[in-house]
Design a protein around this motif. Sequence first.
Motif, PDB file in Angstrom:
ATOM      1  N   GLY A   1      10.232 -17.092 -17.855  1.00 57.57           N
ATOM      2  CA  GLY A   1      11.140 -17.255 -16.754  1.00 57.57           C
ATOM      3  C   GLY A   1      10.440 -17.083 -15.420  1.00 57.57           C
ATOM      4  N   ASP A   2      11.154 -17.344 -14.342  1.00 56.64           N
ATOM      5  CA  ASP A   2      10.612 -17.143 -13.007  1.00 56.64           C
ATOM      6  C   ASP A   2      10.601 -15.662 -12.702  1.00 56.64           C
ATOM      7  OD1 ASP A   2      10.364 -19.847 -12.687  1.00 56.64           O
ATOM      8  OD2 ASP A   2      12.292 -20.076 -11.686  1.00 56.64           O
ATOM      9  N   GLU A   3       9.415 -15.137 -12.438  1.00 55.71           N
ATOM     10  CA  GLU A   3       9.281 -13.707 -12.251  1.00 55.71           C
ATOM     11  C   GLU A   3       8.131 -13.422 -11.309  1.00 55.71           C
ATOM     12  OE1 GLU A   3       8.169 -10.066 -15.217  1.00 55.71           O
ATOM     13  OE2 GLU A   3       9.413 -11.669 -15.970  1.00 55.71           O
ATOM     14  N   THR A   4       8.370 -12.561 -10.342  1.00 53.35           N
ATOM     15  CA  THR A   4       7.314 -12.102  -9.458  1.00 53.35           C
ATOM     16  C   THR A   4       6.852 -10.751  -9.964  1.00 53.35           C
ATOM     17  OG1 THR A   4       8.286 -13.241  -7.585  1.00 53.35           O
ATOM     18  CG2 THR A   4       6.751 -11.456  -7.094  1.00 53.35           C
ATOM     19  N   LEU A   5       5.551 -10.565  -9.991  1.00 52.24           N
ATOM     20  CA  LEU A   5       4.985  -9.323 -10.473  1.00 52.24           C
ATOM     21  C   LEU A   5       3.873  -8.902  -9.528  1.00 52.24           C
ATOM     22  CD1 LEU A   5       4.639  -7.233 -12.814  1.00 52.24           C
ATOM     23  CD2 LEU A   5       2.968  -8.812 -13.768  1.00 52.24           C
ATOM     24  N   VAL A   6       3.936  -7.671  -9.067  1.00 48.84           N
ATOM     25  CA  VAL A   6       2.878  -7.131  -8.212  1.00 48.84           C
ATOM     26  C   VAL A   6       1.983  -6.273  -9.087  1.00 48.84           C
ATOM     27  CG1 VAL A   6       2.348  -5.660  -6.243  1.00 48.84           C
ATOM     28  CG2 VAL A   6       4.337  -7.172  -6.168  1.00 48.84           C
ATOM     29  N   LEU A   7       0.702  -6.584  -9.071  1.00 47.04           N
ATOM     30  CA  LEU A   7      -0.278  -5.849  -9.852  1.00 47.04           C
ATOM     31  C   LEU A   7      -0.906  -4.780  -8.967  1.00 47.04           C
ATOM     32  CD1 LEU A   7      -2.074  -5.379 -12.307  1.00 47.04           C
ATOM     33  CD2 LEU A   7      -3.378  -7.404 -11.660  1.00 47.04           C
ATOM     34  N   CYS A   8      -0.800  -3.525  -9.370  1.00 50.54           N
ATOM     35  CA  CYS A   8      -1.273  -2.403  -8.562  1.00 50.54           C
ATOM     36  C   CYS A   8      -2.348  -1.617  -9.311  1.00 50.54           C
ATOM     37  CB  CYS A   8      -0.139  -1.423  -8.273  1.00 50.54           C
ATOM     38  SG  CYS A   8       1.369  -2.138  -7.647  1.00 50.54           S
ATOM     39  N   VAL A   9      -3.374  -1.219  -8.607  1.00 48.62           N
ATOM     40  CA  VAL A   9      -4.356  -0.287  -9.154  1.00 48.62           C
ATOM     41  C   VAL A   9      -3.818   1.111  -8.865  1.00 48.62           C
ATOM     42  CG1 VAL A   9      -6.749   0.494  -9.026  1.00 48.62           C
ATOM     43  CG2 VAL A   9      -6.209  -1.926  -8.738  1.00 48.62           C
ATOM     44  N   ALA A  10      -3.839   1.981  -9.878  1.00 49.56           N
ATOM     45  CA  ALA A  10      -3.247   3.322  -9.759  1.00 49.56           C
ATOM     46  C   ALA A  10      -3.763   4.088  -8.551  1.00 49.56           C
ATOM     47  CB  ALA A  10      -3.489   4.108 -11.040  1.00 49.56           C
ATOM     48  N   SER A  11      -5.010   3.854  -8.172  1.00 44.55           N
ATOM     49  CA  SER A  11      -5.580   4.589  -7.042  1.00 44.55           C
ATOM     50  C   SER A  11      -4.967   4.169  -5.707  1.00 44.55           C
ATOM     51  CB  SER A  11      -7.099   4.408  -7.002  1.00 44.55           C
ATOM     52  OG  SER A  11      -7.421   3.037  -6.863  1.00 44.55           O
ATOM     53  N   ASP A  12      -4.274   3.041  -5.663  1.00 43.37           N
ATOM     54  CA  ASP A  12      -3.629   2.588  -4.429  1.00 43.37           C
ATOM     55  C   ASP A  12      -2.215   3.186  -4.377  1.00 43.37           C
ATOM     56  OD1 ASP A  12      -2.480   1.290  -2.259  1.00 43.37           O
ATOM     57  OD2 ASP A  12      -3.274  -0.678  -2.789  1.00 43.37           O
ATOM     58  N   GLN A  13      -2.148   4.463  -4.039  1.00 42.96           N
ATOM     59  CA  GLN A  13      -0.883   5.181  -4.066  1.00 42.96           C
ATOM     60  C   GLN A  13       0.156   4.602  -3.102  1.00 42.96           C
ATOM     61  OE1 GLN A  13       0.216   7.698  -6.182  1.00 42.96           O
ATOM     62  NE2 GLN A  13      -1.557   6.862  -7.257  1.00 42.96           N
ATOM     63  N   LYS A  14      -0.298   4.085  -1.986  1.00 41.17           N
ATOM     64  CA  LYS A  14       0.626   3.521  -1.005  1.00 41.17           C
ATOM     65  C   LYS A  14       1.362   2.311  -1.597  1.00 41.17           C
ATOM     66  CE  LYS A  14       0.838   2.129   3.838  1.00 41.17           C
ATOM     67  NZ  LYS A  14       0.076   1.919   5.071  1.00 41.17           N
ATOM     68  N   LEU A  15       0.620   1.393  -2.214  1.00 43.79           N
ATOM     69  CA  LEU A  15       1.240   0.216  -2.821  1.00 43.79           C
ATOM     70  C   LEU A  15       2.102   0.605  -4.014  1.00 43.79           C
ATOM     71  CD1 LEU A  15       1.654  -2.837  -2.959  1.00 43.79           C
ATOM     72  CD2 LEU A  15      -0.465  -2.993  -4.298  1.00 43.79           C
ATOM     73  N   CYS A  16       1.614   1.507  -4.853  1.00 42.82           N
ATOM     74  CA  CYS A  16       2.392   1.954  -6.019  1.00 42.82           C
ATOM     75  C   CYS A  16       3.720   2.568  -5.583  1.00 42.82           C
ATOM     76  CB  CYS A  16       1.594   2.956  -6.855  1.00 42.82           C
ATOM     77  SG  CYS A  16       0.151   2.252  -7.679  1.00 42.82           S
TER      78      CYS A  16
END
Length: 177
Positions: free
Chosen positions: A1-16
């Motif tokens: 299906g149509d899905e947006t997914l943001v991939l985050c590195v655990a060390s990037d606490q701000k983005l997480c």
Amino acid sequence: GDETLVLCVASDQKLCSYVKANNINHCIVNCQENNLLQRYLQCAEQKKASHIIRITADCPLIDSTWIERVSDALDKFDYASNTMHRTVIDGDDVQGISKTALDWYAKKIPEEEHLFSHIECDMLFRDAFIQNGFTIEALVHEKTMIENPFHPLTKRSIDTKEDLERVRRYYEDTTKS
């Protein structure tokens, strides 16, 4: 299906923290930030993905038609890209790979920052990829062949502060219409 997914590195606490607080579909992985291949592998495992489409953060104005074309091509091919034969402007870059092909790729190239460059630029690697039963689709611009996709006036990817300013102006101009 149509899905947006943001991939985050655990060390990037701000983005997480941001994706969690805003209930954005995301995948948090634990690996070195510059090991893009491990990020994709971990995320594909977590989400049980059969295919992965790569859209980079430096291409914020990507034409969704390219995303759809790569997605459609993945129904028949293990790897699809519009960057193997550069006929699209810099900023519409998109690549897709089957999970099976990604797993094979990771065994051959255990760590990589510039993902899929071996398939796209190394003929010997590409031949090995095909000899192992994987298929490739190189998508091109159908209406016109763009003579210089890296021309500074058409570039829509963001690599410098000047690029960011140009893309902001372009976005503001197109959203006013």
